[in-house]
Design a protein around this motif. Structure first.
Motif: not given
Lengths: 335, 295
Positions: B206-226
């Protein structure tokens, strides 16, 4: 438990009945075989005299008559069974060479008439015991063999390949995810195939029996019981082969390994009397041999339950043993 | 959080050639859609098949309502495998009827047909269904016992976009009935749409576990530049930015968009093909494992 078994049984029956090509083939093959074999072998017997000798084994040195050329001597230790063969003209003459020498000949048999002359030339003092009875046609003798062979193929390949196909396609794995257990699944397969085999066998028995003018000398219900127990034994044997494996080549090879010796040694085409003892011993390992011996005893000699009981017991015991082994070693999925 | 309906404890599955599951534990609360995510070979299917009671674990255990998997679990679980063939020659109705007959309780065949929009196909040979119809039939079979827990192993793999969306609608309607759903997928859109909680697996762990939104909040800032890879000079990789590289693009996560744009312009990075978007589970997986999900 019953509703699960019935659900699988119903689905399997539907699957088979809708597979028209297989259904037609299943019905047509034995009909064609009987007609074909009746045509090919229905003529006069081979030009070879067959003499039964009332003795446990043949010792050619014991008497000059036993050294006659063009005569096949068969040891027949049981007098009643031997006399039945004379009545059916399955042997041309029966002789007891111990003092005082006696012989039994069917007065309706032309070959019996000739071989009698040979005997009297060698043993003038032999006393004559006349016997009557119509000759047993080869097709009458072959008929139970064909029914049994059809049963064998249907039992072994019908069940074996179906279970293998279910396993390979993942259908068995899907069933494993339900409350169905191996015993219920296997029982449904056995019952489905048993019902089909009984239906086909009864149709063939009635249809071909009418075509060739066959009359059963014994009890038809006893024959039906024999068909049930014999089919159960062979279906269970098929399940033991299909219980574990997932390779069509391997299962096909194993099924062929079983069916070919049975085809040759169980007495479908010819009697094993006169063959070496070890061949007869091997033949009696096969369920089909017991089915055919018992079927011929009932159909041709009018044998009753007591006479074929040893065969029924053998078939029943092997059915249970094969089914238990099949259920124990059954695999739902391919690892 | 409600009482877990399923608990996975210290699960390990070792094959002769590889370790598929390398010691994982998690619990699934009742009434949610729980996603097992990961690339091919991550151990998703092995894990779900152990949870379904199909595969035995090498060690560890799975408990259903606090008990080892047994007769009750088989009565109350519905399963849709990645690939299942049904019996030849049976119609849709007969396939459903067969499986309905294997359970003590459940929906009627007509109810299941209606639930999965299969009424018009009821008399059709199951082999003559399209991919999407076939999946709906397999879902119908998984629902015949009105299961409390439903396992869906990559249910939309190989379906066209329309069939996939139809299937998602069906799963959402089942979810609305507060049934527990265990879903494996490598479609992030599917996981984001359907899952309340996820576990991301990689190499059996397991590399991550939890609700998707919480995981995204924990690992990412608000935006991604591509940015396309070719627009990003090698020298720019040394910039003090949070840079994620994939096969054809560069992604930069930031919570200060203006400052990041100024840094890029100062480094003479072309912004003509710049895309700005919020982070998703695909980005999360890349962040956590350094590889793309569908690799």
């Amino acid at each position: 438990m019953m509703h699960r078994l019935l659900a699988v049984l119903h689905a399997r029956n539907l699957e088979f009945l809708r597979d028209r090509s297989t259904l037609i083939f299943t019905l047509l093959l034995p009909v064609m075989l009987v007609i074909g074999m009746g045509f090919v072998f229905g003529g006069p017997e081979r030009p070879l005299f067959k003499v039964g000798v009332l003795a446990p084994h043949i010792d050619r040195a014991a008497h000059p008559f036993l050294r006659e050329r063009y005569v096949e001597f068969i040891a027949l230790p049981e007098e009643q069974a031997a006399l039945q063969k004379v009545r059916h003209q399955q042997v041309d003459l029966l002789v007891n060479l111990r003092d005082p020498p006696r012989y039994w000949v069917n007065t309706d048999s032309p070959k019996g008439y000739i071989v009698e002359k040979l005997l009297l030339a060698a043993v003038p003092a032999a006393s004559r015991q006349p016997v009557n009875g119509p000759a047993l046609r080869y097709v009458d003798w072959l008929f139970p063999g064909i029914l049994g062979m059809n049963m064998m193929f249907s039992c072994l390949f019908g069940v074996g390949y179906v279970v293998l196909r279910y396993r390979k396609s993942g259908f068995l794995k899907r069933l494993y995810a339900t409350p169905l257990n191996a015993f219920e699944f296997l029982s449904a397969q056995v019952l489905s195939r048993l019902g089909l085999i009984l239906f086909v066998t009864v149709v063939l028995y009635a249809g071909i029996g009418a075509i060739i003018g066959f009359h059963n000398a014994g009890n038809t219900l006893l024959l039906l019981l024999l068909a049930v127990v014999g089919a159960l034994s062979m279906i269970a044997l098929g399940l033991t082969i299909a219980a574990r494996f997932a390779s069509e080549e391997l299962v096909g090879g194993l099924l062929n390994l079983l069916t070919w010796p049975m085809m040759l040694l169980s007495g479908i085409w010819f009697s094993l009397e006169g063959s070496p003892r070890w061949v007869q011993w091997v033949a009696h390992v096969f369920p089909l041999t017991h089915v055919l011996d018992a079927a011929r005893a009932v159909m041709l000699d009018g044998a009753g339950l007591a006479q074929i009981a040893p065969h029924l017991l053998f078939l029943g015991a092997t059915a249970l043993a094969f089914l238990a082994f099949g259920a124990w070693s059954f695999r739902w999925r391919i690892d | 959080m409600s009482t877990p309906i399923l608990e996975v404890r210290d699960l390990i599955k070792v094959y002769p050639a590889a370790t598929a599951v390398a010691g994982i534990s998690f619990s699934v609360p009742a009434g949610i859609c729980f996603g097992l995510l990961g690339p091919n070979g991550a151990g998703k299917t092995t894990t779900i098949e152990i949870m379904e009671g199909i595969l035995p674990p090498s060690s560890g255990e799975v408990r259903y309502r606090g008990e080892a998997l047994g007769g009750r679990f088989r009565e109350e679980a519905g399963i849709l495998f990645q690939k299942t063939a049904l019996q030849d020659f049976l119609t849709v109705r007969q396939c459903i009827s067969l499986f309905r007959g294997l359970y003590d309780h459940g929906l009627t065949v007509d109810e299941v047909l209606r639930l999965c929009a299969l009424e018009k196909l009821a008399g059709r040979d199951n082999r003559k269904l399209s991919g999407g119809q076939q999946q709906r039939l397999l879902l119908a079979i998984a629902l015949v016992n009105d299961p409390d827990v439903l396992f869906l192993d990559e249910p939309t793999t190989g379906l066209d976009p329309q069939a996939r969306r139809n299937f998602w609608e069906l799963v959402q309607s089942i979810k609305a009935q507060r049934k527990t759903i265990i879903l494996t997928t490598h479609y992030m859109e599917e996981a984001e749409l359907l899952c309340d909680e996820i576990v991301i697996l990689d190499h059996g762990r397991i590399v991550a576990q939890g609700p998707p939104r919480r995981l995204l909040r924990e690992h990412f800032a608000q935006v991604l530049l591509e940015l396309p890879r070719q627009d990003f000079p090698a020298a720019a990789r040394a910039l003090p930015l949070n840079i994620l590289e994939s096969s054809d693009r560069i992604e930069i996560s930031t919570d200060d968009l203006e400052a990041t744009l100024r840094t890029l312009l100062a480094a003479q990075v072309s912004l003509s093909h710049l895309r700005i978007r919020p982070a998703n589970l695909e980005d999360l997986f890349l962040e956590l494992t350094g590889t793309e999900l569908r690799s």
